[in-house]
Design a protein around this motif. Structure first.
Motif, PDB file in Angstrom:
ATOM      1  N   ASN A 145       0.830  -1.213   0.000  1.00 35.66           N
ATOM      2  CA  ASN A 145       0.000   0.000   0.000  1.00 35.66           C
ATOM      3  C   ASN A 145       0.857   1.253   0.000  1.00 35.66           C
ATOM      4  O   ASN A 145       0.435   2.311  -0.486  1.00 35.66           O
ATOM      5  CB  ASN A 145      -0.891   0.049   1.255  1.00 35.66           C
ATOM      6  CG  ASN A 145      -2.030  -0.944   1.228  1.00 35.66           C
ATOM      7  OD1 ASN A 145      -2.246  -1.641   0.249  1.00 35.66           O
ATOM      8  ND2 ASN A 145      -2.768  -1.008   2.329  1.00 35.66           N
ATOM      9  N   LEU A 146       2.054   1.152   0.571  1.00 39.38           N
ATOM     10  CA  LEU A 146       2.931   2.311   0.751  1.00 39.38           C
ATOM     11  C   LEU A 146       4.074   2.318  -0.257  1.00 39.38           C
ATOM     12  O   LEU A 146       5.161   2.836   0.019  1.00 39.38           O
ATOM     13  CB  LEU A 146       3.473   2.334   2.183  1.00 39.38           C
ATOM     14  CG  LEU A 146       2.390   2.466   3.253  1.00 39.38           C
ATOM     15  CD1 LEU A 146       2.992   2.347   4.648  1.00 39.38           C
ATOM     16  CD2 LEU A 146       1.662   3.796   3.123  1.00 39.38           C
ATOM     17  N   TYR A 147       3.813   1.757  -1.418  1.00 38.68           N
ATOM     18  CA  TYR A 147       4.804   1.719  -2.501  1.00 38.68           C
ATOM     19  C   TYR A 147       5.407   3.113  -2.718  1.00 38.68           C
ATOM     20  O   TYR A 147       4.687   4.093  -2.876  1.00 38.68           O
ATOM     21  CB  TYR A 147       4.128   1.252  -3.793  1.00 38.68           C
ATOM     22  CG  TYR A 147       5.029   1.182  -5.005  1.00 38.68           C
ATOM     23  CD1 TYR A 147       5.667  -0.011  -5.329  1.00 38.68           C
ATOM     24  CD2 TYR A 147       5.230   2.292  -5.808  1.00 38.68           C
ATOM     25  CE1 TYR A 147       6.481  -0.089  -6.453  1.00 38.68           C
ATOM     26  CE2 TYR A 147       6.050   2.225  -6.928  1.00 38.68           C
ATOM     27  CZ  TYR A 147       6.677   1.040  -7.242  1.00 38.68           C
ATOM     28  OH  TYR A 147       7.495   0.968  -8.351  1.00 38.68           O
ATOM     29  N   VAL A 154      13.307  -0.389  -2.939  1.00 39.78           N
ATOM     30  CA  VAL A 154      14.596   0.008  -3.521  1.00 39.78           C
ATOM     31  C   VAL A 154      14.430   0.202  -5.018  1.00 39.78           C
ATOM     32  O   VAL A 154      13.623  -0.464  -5.672  1.00 39.78           O
ATOM     33  CB  VAL A 154      15.686  -1.046  -3.236  1.00 39.78           C
ATOM     34  CG1 VAL A 154      15.955  -1.147  -1.746  1.00 39.78           C
ATOM     35  CG2 VAL A 154      15.300  -2.410  -3.794  1.00 39.78           C
ATOM     36  N   LYS A 155      15.202   1.134  -5.563  1.00 41.14           N
ATOM     37  CA  LYS A 155      15.119   1.458  -6.990  1.00 41.14           C
ATOM     38  C   LYS A 155      15.627   0.290  -7.820  1.00 41.14           C
ATOM     39  O   LYS A 155      16.653  -0.317  -7.523  1.00 41.14           O
ATOM     40  CB  LYS A 155      15.963   2.715  -7.271  1.00 41.14           C
ATOM     41  CG  LYS A 155      15.846   3.243  -8.697  1.00 41.14           C
ATOM     42  CD  LYS A 155      14.550   3.966  -8.902  1.00 41.14           C
ATOM     43  CE  LYS A 155      14.428   4.505 -10.325  1.00 41.14           C
ATOM     44  NZ  LYS A 155      15.394   5.577 -10.610  1.00 41.14           N
ATOM     45  N   CYS A 156      14.885  -0.038  -8.862  1.00 39.01           N
ATOM     46  CA  CYS A 156      15.282  -1.098  -9.787  1.00 39.01           C
ATOM     47  C   CYS A 156      14.859  -0.666 -11.185  1.00 39.01           C
ATOM     48  O   CYS A 156      13.702  -0.820 -11.570  1.00 39.01           O
ATOM     49  CB  CYS A 156      14.642  -2.423  -9.408  1.00 39.01           C
ATOM     50  SG  CYS A 156      15.130  -3.809 -10.451  1.00 39.01           S
ATOM     51  N   GLY A 157      15.803  -0.084 -11.934  1.00 34.37           N
ATOM     52  CA  GLY A 157      15.465   0.443 -13.249  1.00 34.37           C
ATOM     53  C   GLY A 157      14.507   1.613 -13.128  1.00 34.37           C
ATOM     54  O   GLY A 157      14.759   2.555 -12.374  1.00 34.37           O
ATOM     55  N   GLN A 158      13.381   1.545 -13.825  1.00 36.44           N
ATOM     56  CA  GLN A 158      12.391   2.609 -13.791  1.00 36.44           C
ATOM     57  C   GLN A 158      11.263   2.332 -12.794  1.00 36.44           C
ATOM     58  O   GLN A 158      10.226   2.997 -12.821  1.00 36.44           O
ATOM     59  CB  GLN A 158      11.799   2.802 -15.196  1.00 36.44           C
ATOM     60  CG  GLN A 158      12.820   3.223 -16.240  1.00 36.44           C
ATOM     61  CD  GLN A 158      13.519   4.510 -15.854  1.00 36.44           C
ATOM     62  OE1 GLN A 158      12.879   5.512 -15.546  1.00 36.44           O
ATOM     63  NE2 GLN A 158      14.849   4.498 -15.874  1.00 36.44           N
ATOM     64  N   SER A 159      11.465   1.362 -11.930  1.00 38.25           N
ATOM     65  CA  SER A 159      10.448   1.048 -10.924  1.00 38.25           C
ATOM     66  C   SER A 159      11.122   0.765  -9.586  1.00 38.25           C
ATOM     67  O   SER A 159      12.333   0.931  -9.432  1.00 38.25           O
ATOM     68  CB  SER A 159       9.619  -0.165 -11.370  1.00 38.25           C
ATOM     69  OG  SER A 159      10.440  -1.316 -11.469  1.00 38.25           O
ATOM     70  N   LEU A 160      10.325   0.335  -8.626  1.00 39.95           N
ATOM     71  CA  LEU A 160      10.832  -0.010  -7.301  1.00 39.95           C
ATOM     72  C   LEU A 160      10.530  -1.476  -7.011  1.00 39.95           C
ATOM     73  O   LEU A 160       9.510  -2.001  -7.441  1.00 39.95           O
ATOM     74  CB  LEU A 160      10.180   0.860  -6.225  1.00 39.95           C
ATOM     75  CG  LEU A 160      10.440   2.368  -6.282  1.00 39.95           C
ATOM     76  CD1 LEU A 160       9.591   3.077  -5.227  1.00 39.95           C
ATOM     77  CD2 LEU A 160      11.917   2.685  -6.066  1.00 39.95           C
ATOM     78  N   GLU A 161      11.429  -2.103  -6.290  1.00 38.14           N
ATOM     79  CA  GLU A 161      11.211  -3.463  -5.823  1.00 38.14           C
ATOM     80  C   GLU A 161      11.009  -3.426  -4.310  1.00 38.14           C
ATOM     81  O   GLU A 161      11.652  -2.646  -3.609  1.00 38.14           O
ATOM     82  CB  GLU A 161      12.409  -4.358  -6.152  1.00 38.14           C
ATOM     83  CG  GLU A 161      12.639  -4.583  -7.634  1.00 38.14           C
ATOM     84  CD  GLU A 161      11.581  -5.472  -8.267  1.00 38.14           C
ATOM     85  OE1 GLU A 161      10.890  -6.211  -7.511  1.00 38.14           O
ATOM     86  OE2 GLU A 161      11.437  -5.424  -9.499  1.00 38.14           O
ATOM     87  N   MET A 162      10.120  -4.266  -3.812  1.00 44.29           N
ATOM     88  CA  MET A 162       9.907  -4.353  -2.375  1.00 44.29           C
ATOM     89  C   MET A 162      10.769  -5.470  -1.810  1.00 44.29           C
ATOM     90  O   MET A 162      10.581  -6.643  -2.144  1.00 44.29           O
ATOM     91  CB  MET A 162       8.431  -4.605  -2.052  1.00 44.29           C
ATOM     92  CG  MET A 162       8.116  -4.526  -0.563  1.00 44.29           C
ATOM     93  SD  MET A 162       6.338  -4.595  -0.193  1.00 44.29           S
ATOM     94  CE  MET A 162       6.007  -6.348  -0.483  1.00 44.29           C
ATOM     95  N   ASN A 163      11.721  -5.111  -0.975  1.00 40.87           N
ATOM     96  CA  ASN A 163      12.572  -6.090  -0.306  1.00 40.87           C
ATOM     97  C   ASN A 163      11.979  -6.469   1.048  1.00 40.87           C
ATOM     98  O   ASN A 163      11.526  -5.599   1.792  1.00 40.87           O
ATOM     99  CB  ASN A 163      13.978  -5.532  -0.088  1.00 40.87           C
ATOM    100  CG  ASN A 163      14.799  -5.533  -1.370  1.00 40.87           C
ATOM    101  OD1 ASN A 163      14.422  -6.133  -2.372  1.00 40.87           O
ATOM    102  ND2 ASN A 163      15.932  -4.852  -1.338  1.00 40.87           N
TER     103      ASN A 163
END
Length: 239
Positions: free
Chosen positions: A102-104, A129-138
């Motif tokens: 929810n808090l992307y 965390v930033k991954c290219g043009q998007s974010l990944e949730m770790n």
């Protein structure tokens, strides 16, 4: 790809339809009724409003738990029934993962907390965390049932700003003020509880990666015994 999502793991009943990258419908209710009263009518409503033929659904994404025992059973049986009837797979999404999603975009550590009673919460810890043009949730801490003080201590050890969300925030607000030593904020109302839209978003990514199961194999993930099971064990141990 068209995905139907269900979340009934907490007080909020929520359903959604995601088609490709478009959130077609997102319907949530948190008002004095049980999920047995609301969930199926909500699913019926969104399919009618969006003119969705159930035969076009490719998979069902379900919040698998942890959460309310009754709520999880209702949601899981509904998803399983649909999956079996339509012969489509189920994508399981951890409740705390979906809450955190929810808090992307936040730069803070995300800590969803759901009341598990007996001074415990269902929780996890996440960061984007930033991954290219998007974010990944770790995932820093996977879904767990843990004492309130224990998760607060882990957060303090991380030493990073955090944001809390979930139904346990109001239950343990005083403990948060007392125990959390790092900078923290509370998520606003529209982000603080379960949303099937987040389940759908994660579910779509998992489905694309082949992370689905046959509907017949799905079971909720409770993480702890129900009250009835605990009382039975206590009675047996007391003999």
């Amino acid at each position: 790809m068209k995905l139907m999502a269900i979340d009934s793991s907490g007080l909020t009943a929520s359903v959604a339809i995601l088609e490709d990258n478009k959130m077609v419908a997102d319907y949530s209710v948190n008002y004095k009724k049980t999920h047995s009263q609301t969930l199926v009518p909500m699913l019926d409503e969104i399919t009618k409003m969006t003119e969705t033929d159930l035969k076009t659904i490719d998979a069902i994404a379900i919040s698998k738990g942890p959460g309310s025992f009754t709520g999880l059973r209702i949601g899981s049986s509904t998803a399983k029934g649909l999956g079996l009837a339509l012969n489509i797979p189920i994508v399981e999404v951890a409740t705390t993962d979906a809450l955190a999603y929810n808090l992307y975009g936040t730069e803070r550590i995300v800590c969803p907390i759901m009341d598990a009673r007996r001074e415990q919460v269902y929780t996890g810890l996440y960061e984007f965390v930033k991954c290219g043009q998007s974010l990944e949730m770790n995932t820093l801490l996977e879904s767990v049932a843990i004492g309130v003080e224990d998760i607060m201590n882990q957060i303090n050890e991380l030493g990073k700003p955090v944001v809390f969300l979930g139904d346990a925030v109001s239950v343990y607000k005083d403990k948060l003020e007392e125990l959390v030593k790092v900078d923290y904020i509370l998520a606003p109302a529209h982000m603080s509880h379960q949303r099937a839209a987040s389940v759908a978003a994660i579910g779509a990514r998992k489905l694309a990666n082949g992370q689905s199961i046959p509907a017949s194999e799905h079971v909720p993930e409770y993480l702890r015994l129900s009250q009835a099971e605990r009382e039975r064990n206590e009675a047996m141990n007391g003999k």
